[in-house]
Design an enzyme around this catalytic site. Sequence first.
Site, mmCIF file in Angstrom:
data_model
loop_
_atom_site.group_PDB
_atom_site.id
_atom_site.type_symbol
_atom_site.label_atom_id
_atom_site.label_comp_id
_atom_site.label_asym_id
_atom_site.label_seq_id
_atom_site.Cartn_x
_atom_site.Cartn_y
_atom_site.Cartn_z
ATOM 1 N N SER A 101 17.404 24.999 11.942
ATOM 2 C CA SER A 101 16.993 23.695 11.398
ATOM 3 C C SER A 101 17.159 22.657 12.491
ATOM 4 O O SER A 101 18.296 22.382 12.907
ATOM 5 C CB SER A 101 17.881 23.320 10.197
ATOM 6 O OG SER A 101 17.668 21.962 9.831
ATOM 7 N N GLU A 123 17.830 10.532 17.949
ATOM 8 C CA GLU A 123 17.404 9.296 18.619
ATOM 9 C C GLU A 123 16.599 9.559 19.888
ATOM 10 O O GLU A 123 15.955 8.658 20.413
ATOM 11 C CB GLU A 123 18.638 8.460 18.978
ATOM 12 C CG GLU A 123 19.443 7.989 17.783
ATOM 13 C CD GLU A 123 20.713 7.274 18.220
ATOM 14 O OE1 GLU A 123 21.365 6.662 17.364
ATOM 15 O OE2 GLU A 123 21.037 7.327 19.434
ATOM 16 N N HIS A 178 15.314 15.009 22.743
ATOM 17 C CA HIS A 178 15.902 16.361 22.720
ATOM 18 C C HIS A 178 15.246 17.225 21.653
ATOM 19 O O HIS A 178 15.015 18.417 21.850
ATOM 20 C CB HIS A 178 17.408 16.260 22.483
ATOM 21 C CG HIS A 178 18.127 17.511 22.825
ATOM 22 N ND1 HIS A 178 18.917 18.180 21.924
ATOM 23 C CD2 HIS A 178 18.150 18.237 23.968
ATOM 24 C CE1 HIS A 178 19.410 19.264 22.496
ATOM 25 N NE2 HIS A 178 18.974 19.315 23.730
ATOM 26 N N PHE A 209 9.427 33.313 12.761
ATOM 27 C CA PHE A 209 9.847 31.947 13.096
ATOM 28 C C PHE A 209 10.213 31.209 11.811
ATOM 29 O O PHE A 209 9.364 30.615 11.145
ATOM 30 C CB PHE A 209 8.683 31.237 13.820
ATOM 31 C CG PHE A 209 9.007 29.858 14.334
ATOM 32 C CD1 PHE A 209 8.481 28.727 13.718
ATOM 33 C CD2 PHE A 209 9.803 29.692 15.444
ATOM 34 C CE1 PHE A 209 8.754 27.455 14.198
ATOM 35 C CE2 PHE A 209 10.081 28.413 15.936
ATOM 36 C CZ PHE A 209 9.561 27.303 15.302
ATOM 37 N N ARG A 268 12.826 21.845 1.971
ATOM 38 C CA ARG A 268 12.189 23.100 2.411
ATOM 39 C C ARG A 268 13.178 24.273 2.515
ATOM 40 O O ARG A 268 12.831 25.349 2.993
ATOM 41 C CB ARG A 268 11.486 22.862 3.749
ATOM 42 C CG ARG A 268 10.243 21.986 3.638
ATOM 43 C CD ARG A 268 9.863 21.310 4.932
ATOM 44 N NE ARG A 268 8.618 20.548 4.815
ATOM 45 C CZ ARG A 268 8.507 19.354 4.248
ATOM 46 N NH1 ARG A 268 9.599 18.755 3.726
ATOM 47 N NH2 ARG A 268 7.337 18.744 4.157
HETATM 48 N N1 LIG Z 1 20.008 18.888 17.638
HETATM 49 C C1 LIG Z 1 19.888 20.193 17.197
HETATM 50 C C2 LIG Z 1 20.244 21.286 17.982
HETATM 51 N N2 LIG Z 1 20.724 21.090 19.244
HETATM 52 C C3 LIG Z 1 21.480 22.108 19.942
HETATM 53 C C4 LIG Z 1 20.592 23.131 20.682
HETATM 54 O O1 LIG Z 1 19.894 23.983 19.771
HETATM 55 C C5 LIG Z 1 21.460 24.037 21.573
HETATM 56 O O2 LIG Z 1 22.398 24.724 20.763
HETATM 57 C C6 LIG Z 1 22.216 23.213 22.627
HETATM 58 O O3 LIG Z 1 21.282 22.435 23.349
HETATM 59 C C7 LIG Z 1 22.989 24.129 23.587
HETATM 60 O O4 LIG Z 1 22.125 25.030 24.217
HETATM 61 N N3 LIG Z 1 20.104 22.536 17.518
HETATM 62 C C8 LIG Z 1 19.613 22.766 16.243
HETATM 63 O O5 LIG Z 1 19.496 23.921 15.818
HETATM 64 N N4 LIG Z 1 19.257 21.702 15.459
HETATM 65 C C9 LIG Z 1 19.369 20.419 15.894
HETATM 66 O O6 LIG Z 1 19.018 19.469 15.131
HETATM 67 C C1 LIG Z 2 17.263 18.003 17.803
HETATM 68 C C2 LIG Z 2 18.379 17.353 18.521
HETATM 69 O O1 LIG Z 2 18.861 17.819 19.547
HETATM 70 C C3 LIG Z 2 18.818 16.029 18.017
HETATM 71 O O2 LIG Z 2 19.160 16.163 16.645
HETATM 72 C C4 LIG Z 2 20.014 15.483 18.790
HETATM 73 O O3 LIG Z 2 20.142 14.130 18.404
HETATM 74 P P1 LIG Z 2 19.918 12.974 19.499
HETATM 75 O O4 LIG Z 2 18.458 13.051 19.933
HETATM 76 O O5 LIG Z 2 20.222 11.666 18.755
HETATM 77 O O6 LIG Z 2 20.881 13.223 20.637
#
Ligand SMILES: Nc1c(NC[C@H](O)[C@H](O)[C@H](O)CO)[nH]c(=O)[nH]c1=O
Ligand SMILES: CC(=O)[C@@H](O)COP(=O)(O)O
Length: 163
Positions: A88, A93, A96, A121, A135
């Site tokens: 998920s 912000e 990423h 997926f 979902r």
């Molecule tokens: N922000 C979310 C992440 N971020 C972490 C990355 O998936 C990964 O574990 C990290 O960058 C270290 O390699 N992961 C999610 O599954 N969902 C998010 O919302």
């Molecule tokens: C999907 C992500 O990595 C995200 O949720 C992390 O949050 P941010 O973009 O505010 O660092």
Amino acid sequence: MATANKNLSHYDKNTIPNAKDFRFGIVVSEWNDTITEGLYEGAYQTLTDHDVAPSNIIRFDVPGSFELIYGSKKMQQQQVDAVIAIGSVIQGETKHFDFVCEAVSQGIKDLNIQVDIPVIFCVLTDNTLQQAIDRSGGKHGNKGTEAAIAAIKMAALRKNCNS
Ligand SMILES: Nc1c(NC[C@H](O)[C@H](O)[C@H](O)CO)[nH]c(=O)[nH]c1=O
Ligand SMILES: CC(=O)[C@@H](O)COP(=O)(O)O
């Protein structure tokens, strides 16, 4: 068709192949675990509803969705007929979100090309937590159910093509 117009948990049971003898691997991301556990429950329950033995469902846990790539690659080596990658990703912000979603979708696509074990997926990529809730067992159904059905169908396709 958008998810809003198609419940993720609805399917025609008469179109699902026999899954009794299949073995499935499920890789679950720990990020947003209230969501990913809901997806896992949907997938697990759907597989057992289709006569898959609990002993034929193997689970790996990984830190985040990016690690689903490596975890699914290792799961492909576990004598399974298909893999379900559960994650998920929710917009924060920064950009990423974009990089994680792109990397995971591309990485799982690559695994489907490189190894003759299908990887499904089952990664939600939502703008908000509410969209993810909707979902993963909410008003739009459960993507874990959809993923389990896809896994059964792809395992059957692989078996038929390889026989
Ligand atoms: N922000 C979310 C992440 N971020 C972490 C990355 O998936 C990964 O574990 C990290 O960058 C270290 O390699 N992961 C999610 O599954 N969902 C998010 O919302
Ligand atoms: C999907 C992500 O990595 C995200 O949720 C992390 O949050 P941010 O973009 O505010 O660092």
